[in-house]
Design a protein around this motif. Structure first.
Motif, PDB file in Angstrom:
ATOM      1  N   MET A 104       0.843  -1.184   0.000  1.00  0.00           N
ATOM      2  CA  MET A 104       0.000   0.000   0.000  1.00  0.00           C
ATOM      3  C   MET A 104       0.881   1.237   0.000  1.00  0.00           C
ATOM      4  O   MET A 104       1.898   1.283   0.662  1.00  0.00           O
ATOM      5  CB  MET A 104      -0.919  -0.005   1.223  1.00  0.00           C
ATOM      6  N   GLU A 105       0.456   2.215  -0.742  1.00  0.00           N
ATOM      7  CA  GLU A 105       1.174   3.486  -0.793  1.00  0.00           C
ATOM      8  C   GLU A 105       1.074   4.193   0.555  1.00  0.00           C
ATOM      9  O   GLU A 105       0.289   3.821   1.409  1.00  0.00           O
ATOM     10  CB  GLU A 105       0.575   4.364  -1.892  1.00  0.00           C
ATOM     11  N   THR A 106       1.861   5.240   0.727  1.00  0.00           N
ATOM     12  CA  THR A 106       1.867   5.999   1.967  1.00  0.00           C
ATOM     13  C   THR A 106       0.504   6.648   2.184  1.00  0.00           C
ATOM     14  O   THR A 106      -0.042   7.298   1.295  1.00  0.00           O
ATOM     15  CB  THR A 106       2.957   7.082   1.933  1.00  0.00           C
ATOM     16  N   VAL A 107      -0.011   6.466   3.379  1.00  0.00           N
ATOM     17  CA  VAL A 107      -1.304   7.039   3.762  1.00  0.00           C
ATOM     18  C   VAL A 107      -1.056   8.213   4.696  1.00  0.00           C
ATOM     19  O   VAL A 107      -0.256   8.119   5.627  1.00  0.00           O
ATOM     20  CB  VAL A 107      -2.191   5.988   4.464  1.00  0.00           C
ATOM     21  N   THR A 108      -1.728   9.310   4.440  1.00  0.00           N
ATOM     22  CA  THR A 108      -1.672  10.463   5.333  1.00  0.00           C
ATOM     23  C   THR A 108      -3.075  10.701   5.881  1.00  0.00           C
ATOM     24  O   THR A 108      -4.074  10.287   5.277  1.00  0.00           O
ATOM     25  CB  THR A 108      -1.176  11.729   4.603  1.00  0.00           C
ATOM     26  N   PHE A 109      -3.125  11.352   7.023  1.00  0.00           N
ATOM     27  CA  PHE A 109      -4.397  11.635   7.675  1.00  0.00           C
ATOM     28  C   PHE A 109      -4.519  13.134   7.890  1.00  0.00           C
ATOM     29  O   PHE A 109      -3.534  13.810   8.190  1.00  0.00           O
ATOM     30  CB  PHE A 109      -4.467  10.920   9.028  1.00  0.00           C
ATOM     31  N   ARG A 110      -5.753  13.629   7.758  1.00  0.00           N
ATOM     32  CA  ARG A 110      -6.021  15.041   8.013  1.00  0.00           C
ATOM     33  C   ARG A 110      -7.493  15.192   8.355  1.00  0.00           C
ATOM     34  O   ARG A 110      -8.307  14.309   8.090  1.00  0.00           O
ATOM     35  CB  ARG A 110      -5.666  15.898   6.797  1.00  0.00           C
ATOM     36  N   GLU A 111      -7.819  16.340   8.943  1.00  0.00           N
ATOM     37  CA  GLU A 111      -9.231  16.621   9.196  1.00  0.00           C
ATOM     38  C   GLU A 111      -9.902  16.928   7.865  1.00  0.00           C
ATOM     39  O   GLU A 111      -9.314  17.569   6.983  1.00  0.00           O
ATOM     40  CB  GLU A 111      -9.391  17.782  10.182  1.00  0.00           C
ATOM     41  N   ALA A 112     -11.116  16.463   7.727  1.00  0.00           N
ATOM     42  CA  ALA A 112     -11.870  16.642   6.486  1.00  0.00           C
ATOM     43  C   ALA A 112     -12.261  18.101   6.299  1.00  0.00           C
ATOM     44  O   ALA A 112     -12.439  18.847   7.263  1.00  0.00           O
ATOM     45  CB  ALA A 112     -13.131  15.778   6.515  1.00  0.00           C
ATOM     46  N   SER A 113     -12.419  18.479   5.042  1.00  0.00           N
ATOM     47  CA  SER A 113     -12.953  19.794   4.698  1.00  0.00           C
ATOM     48  C   SER A 113     -14.305  19.577   4.015  1.00  0.00           C
ATOM     49  O   SER A 113     -14.631  18.459   3.592  1.00  0.00           O
ATOM     50  CB  SER A 113     -12.002  20.538   3.765  1.00  0.00           C
ATOM     51  N   ILE A 173      -8.907  10.577  -1.411  1.00  0.00           N
ATOM     52  CA  ILE A 173      -9.444  10.141  -0.123  1.00  0.00           C
ATOM     53  C   ILE A 173      -9.797   8.659  -0.236  1.00  0.00           C
ATOM     54  O   ILE A 173     -10.554   8.256  -1.117  1.00  0.00           O
ATOM     55  CB  ILE A 173     -10.674  10.970   0.270  1.00  0.00           C
ATOM     56  N   VAL A 174      -9.218   7.857   0.668  1.00  0.00           N
ATOM     57  CA  VAL A 174      -9.431   6.411   0.626  1.00  0.00           C
ATOM     58  C   VAL A 174     -10.071   5.876   1.907  1.00  0.00           C
ATOM     59  O   VAL A 174     -10.361   4.686   2.008  1.00  0.00           O
ATOM     60  CB  VAL A 174      -8.113   5.666   0.333  1.00  0.00           C
ATOM     61  N   LYS A 209      -6.230  -4.301   2.544  1.00  0.00           N
ATOM     62  CA  LYS A 209      -4.831  -3.909   2.341  1.00  0.00           C
ATOM     63  C   LYS A 209      -4.186  -3.320   3.599  1.00  0.00           C
ATOM     64  O   LYS A 209      -3.074  -2.825   3.539  1.00  0.00           O
ATOM     65  CB  LYS A 209      -4.727  -2.883   1.209  1.00  0.00           C
ATOM     66  N   GLY A 210      -4.895  -3.315   4.716  1.00  0.00           N
ATOM     67  CA  GLY A 210      -4.329  -2.783   5.950  1.00  0.00           C
ATOM     68  C   GLY A 210      -4.689  -1.343   6.257  1.00  0.00           C
ATOM     69  O   GLY A 210      -4.295  -0.808   7.294  1.00  0.00           O
ATOM     70  N   SER A 227     -13.754   0.914  -1.351  1.00  0.00           N
ATOM     71  CA  SER A 227     -13.839  -0.511  -1.687  1.00  0.00           C
ATOM     72  C   SER A 227     -12.570  -0.999  -2.371  1.00  0.00           C
ATOM     73  O   SER A 227     -12.164  -2.147  -2.179  1.00  0.00           O
ATOM     74  CB  SER A 227     -15.080  -0.788  -2.540  1.00  0.00           C
ATOM     75  N   SER A 228     -11.902  -0.142  -3.116  1.00  0.00           N
ATOM     76  CA  SER A 228     -10.668  -0.528  -3.809  1.00  0.00           C
ATOM     77  C   SER A 228      -9.507  -0.757  -2.842  1.00  0.00           C
ATOM     78  O   SER A 228      -8.499  -1.363  -3.219  1.00  0.00           O
ATOM     79  CB  SER A 228     -10.271   0.556  -4.816  1.00  0.00           C
ATOM     80  N   GLU A 229      -9.637  -0.293  -1.600  1.00  0.00           N
ATOM     81  CA  GLU A 229      -8.546  -0.387  -0.631  1.00  0.00           C
ATOM     82  C   GLU A 229      -8.790  -1.435   0.449  1.00  0.00           C
ATOM     83  O   GLU A 229      -7.921  -1.652   1.300  1.00  0.00           O
ATOM     84  CB  GLU A 229      -8.317   0.980   0.032  1.00  0.00           C
ATOM     85  N   ARG A 230      -9.937  -2.075   0.450  1.00  0.00           N
ATOM     86  CA  ARG A 230     -10.261  -3.032   1.511  1.00  0.00           C
ATOM     87  C   ARG A 230      -9.339  -4.246   1.444  1.00  0.00           C
ATOM     88  O   ARG A 230      -8.979  -4.712   0.377  1.00  0.00           O
ATOM     89  CB  ARG A 230     -11.731  -3.439   1.418  1.00  0.00           C
TER      90      ARG A 230
END
Length: 152
Positions: A1-10, A65-66, A99-100, A94-97
């Motif tokens: 899986m590519e690098t995942v980042t987190f942020r507050e939604a807008s 957004i995943v 994968k961790g 659904s495309s990311e389920r």
């Protein structure tokens, strides 16, 4: 899986968020993913966004957004005035389920709860989501209480 980042939604993220909420067997019966989005989603987002004790978090790969989760921080008189964090509305694209990503999202929420001084993280999952229950148990959650809901 590519690098995942987190942020507050807008507010601009709402379309992606509502799509993910509606993109499963239970969500597609209770969400309304249409264009334009129903005003109720916009009002809810604005209420969440204005509350310092609620974080609507999106997981992103690049600019896509995943995943989404809501973390609510609540003070209690019990546990000597301790705070709890509640995770709700957890969805992955659904495309990311598988994968961790879900594990990364929950761990992120747990870290946010620790940063906010919470003594407990709690969640509920629909009893029909048997796989989700096993998923949360693998992450250390225990079915220690019986939860009840009353739809109004």
């Amino acid at each position: 899986m590519e690098t995942v980042t987190f942020r507050e939604a807008s507010e601009q993220d709402l379309d992606s968020i509502v799509f993910m909420l509606s993109d499963d067997n239970l969500g597609n019966t209770r969400e309304r993913y249409e264009h334009p989005l129903p005003e109720s989603y916009i009002k809810a987002f604005r209420a969440i966004d204005s509350d310092p004790n609620i974080e609507l978090i999106v997981a992103c790969v690049g600019n896509t957004i995943v995943g989404v989760e809501q973390v609510t921080f609540t003070p209690h008189i019990t546990y000597q005035g301790g705070w709890r964090a509640t995770i709700e509305g957890v969805r992955t694209a659904s495309s990311e389920r598988g994968k961790g990503l879900g594990s990364q999202m929950i761990r992120f929420a747990i870290e946010r709860a620790k940063e906010r001084g919470c003594h407990m993280m709690q969640l509920t999952t629909d009893k029909k989501r048997v796989d989700a229950l096993r998923f949360y148990e693998r992450l250390g959650f225990k079915a220690s209480h019986e939860g009840l809901k009353l739809h109004l």
